[in-house]
Design an enzyme around this catalytic site. Sequence first.
Site, PDB file in Angstrom:
ATOM      1  N   ASP A 144     -59.596 -58.707  44.291  1.00 23.59           N
ATOM      2  CA  ASP A 144     -59.864 -57.849  45.445  1.00 23.59           C
ATOM      3  C   ASP A 144     -58.793 -58.150  46.489  1.00 23.59           C
ATOM      4  OD1 ASP A 144     -60.647 -56.787  47.858  1.00 23.59           O
ATOM      5  OD2 ASP A 144     -62.789 -57.181  47.570  1.00 23.59           O
ATOM      6  N   LYS A 177     -57.677 -50.911  53.212  1.00 22.23           N
ATOM      7  CA  LYS A 177     -57.136 -51.378  54.497  1.00 22.23           C
ATOM      8  C   LYS A 177     -55.703 -50.892  54.757  1.00 22.23           C
ATOM      9  CE  LYS A 177     -60.334 -55.150  55.399  1.00 22.23           C
ATOM     10  NZ  LYS A 177     -60.998 -54.823  56.646  1.00 22.23           N
ATOM     11  N   PHE A 233     -66.433 -61.345  50.136  1.00 26.24           N
ATOM     12  CA  PHE A 233     -66.873 -60.083  50.735  1.00 26.24           C
ATOM     13  C   PHE A 233     -66.177 -58.941  50.012  1.00 26.24           C
ATOM     14  CE2 PHE A 233     -66.646 -56.530  53.714  1.00 26.24           C
ATOM     15  CZ  PHE A 233     -67.980 -56.424  54.084  1.00 26.24           C
TER      16      PHE A 233
HETATM   17  N1  PLP Z   1     -63.005 -56.282  50.117  1.00 25.54           N
HETATM   18  C1  PLP Z   1     -62.485 -57.113  51.047  1.00 25.54           C
HETATM   19  C2  PLP Z   1     -61.765 -58.340  50.596  1.00 25.54           C
HETATM   20  C3  PLP Z   1     -62.612 -56.837  52.412  1.00 25.54           C
HETATM   21  O1  PLP Z   1     -62.102 -57.668  53.308  1.00 25.54           O
HETATM   22  C4  PLP Z   1     -63.302 -55.660  52.793  1.00 25.54           C
HETATM   23  C5  PLP Z   1     -63.484 -55.348  54.210  1.00 25.54           C
HETATM   24  O2  PLP Z   1     -63.346 -56.149  55.098  1.00 25.54           O
HETATM   25  C6  PLP Z   1     -63.833 -54.826  51.801  1.00 25.54           C
HETATM   26  C7  PLP Z   1     -63.655 -55.168  50.476  1.00 25.54           C
HETATM   27  C8  PLP Z   1     -64.571 -53.585  52.174  1.00 25.54           C
HETATM   28  O3  PLP Z   1     -63.680 -52.623  52.640  1.00 25.54           O
HETATM   29  P1  PLP Z   1     -64.202 -51.346  53.433  1.00 25.54           P
HETATM   30  O4  PLP Z   1     -64.744 -51.825  54.739  1.00 25.54           O
HETATM   31  O5  PLP Z   1     -62.977 -50.493  53.566  1.00 25.54           O
HETATM   32  O6  PLP Z   1     -65.247 -50.716  52.591  1.00 25.54           O
END
Ligand code: PLP
Length: 396
Positions: free
Chosen positions: A220, A249, A135
């Site tokens: 990520d 986050k 994700f």
């Molecule tokens: N990347 C990862 C690993 C995530 O867990 C998330 C959100 O849960 C995101 C990207 C996306 O982040 P945002 O909701 O701040 O756009």
Amino acid sequence: MTTKNERAQGRWNKTVQLNYGTPSISLAKGSGSVVWDVDGNRYLDFLGGIATTVLGHANPSVVKAVSTQIRELSHVSNFYMHEPVLQLAEKLTGFTGEKSARVFFCNSGAEANEAALKLSRLTGRTRIIALEGGFHGRTTGALALTGQQAKRLPFLPLIKDVKFAPFGDLDSLRRLISRRVAMVIVEPIQGENGVVVPPTDYLKGVRKLCDQFGVLMCVDAVQTGMGRTGSWFGYEYSGITPDIITLAKGLGGGLPLGAMIAVTPQAPAFKPGEHGSTFGGNPVSCAAGLAAISVIEKKKLLSRAKTVGLLIKKEISKIDGVKAVRGEGLLLGILLEDINASTLVEVAKNNGLLLNAPNKGVIRIAPALSITDAQVREFIKKFAQSMALIQKGASK
Ligand code: PLP
């Protein structure tokens, strides 16, 4: 008589898009890892704003930093520099240990991954390899990298030339990778997919394959980073250096803040005009992030995340109906035997404990790194009570 929570639901349904459904409670106040709703009900917060509030709510250092900053200078755009953005960039690049590291600031995880995607295009290659179950966000670029079909389907076609390999499987990655590939994007632990942990040597294997074909490796660390898994970015245990790191986050200590760090000299660099964000790296969010980092360092919360995580794993694994507990530090997935995770979330909420169910077999917890020993004990007790309540109901 209707409660304040019910009245809030009515107002929500009349005015807000239902992409999150209709939440059952409206929160009014928080202190550390405890929150209260508008009817005065108290909850122990083990979701932590989905891994964002690394120091919980109303942490005095974060409150002070934000209040001082907004009194002095609020938003200035990226036509100007300011001390908080410089200091935060220095901190983050320092954590990578690489002199070549350069940061781009934005506001969220999706934006950080959009930036990584655009940066990878500057290699002249277009193909991306992402992982099944991964994700990376909901904007169209980040969604194109997201390996979860249900989230993608209504929005096809997304950008082309993204291939997916099974998470944790180096042989499949080896079959897909080539000199046409610009970037491989990987989470150290797949959080949204239910806290899925890859084999220990996986990141090392991905790094090796990327090196072999001149491919950028992007980690990520949006969910695993900022101390959550016991290190700043969540990949350090593997001994690798990624070319790109994305963060959000926990980075803003509870305020919106994201970052894309081009770490190695192999990573391209944006030239003036190639990318931007009006609010990215704004002084108030950066001040909050710096305050959070300073508390994490002073209170040694990286190592505490590890020890508390191990304790929770041990105690929760003993509870009847728990199949296993996986994850690292304070990003844990509790696998349930026969209980539906959404049912448990509801029962636990009514028992004063906030949890999350990324899918029907797994509970995810991501409490503040500042969680106290007494709160950990309260969590274990409330979790066990909530499980027992469901089991008792089912045996009737
Ligand atoms: N990347 C990862 C690993 C995530 O867990 C998330 C959100 O849960 C995101 C990207 C996306 O982040 P945002 O909701 O701040 O756009």
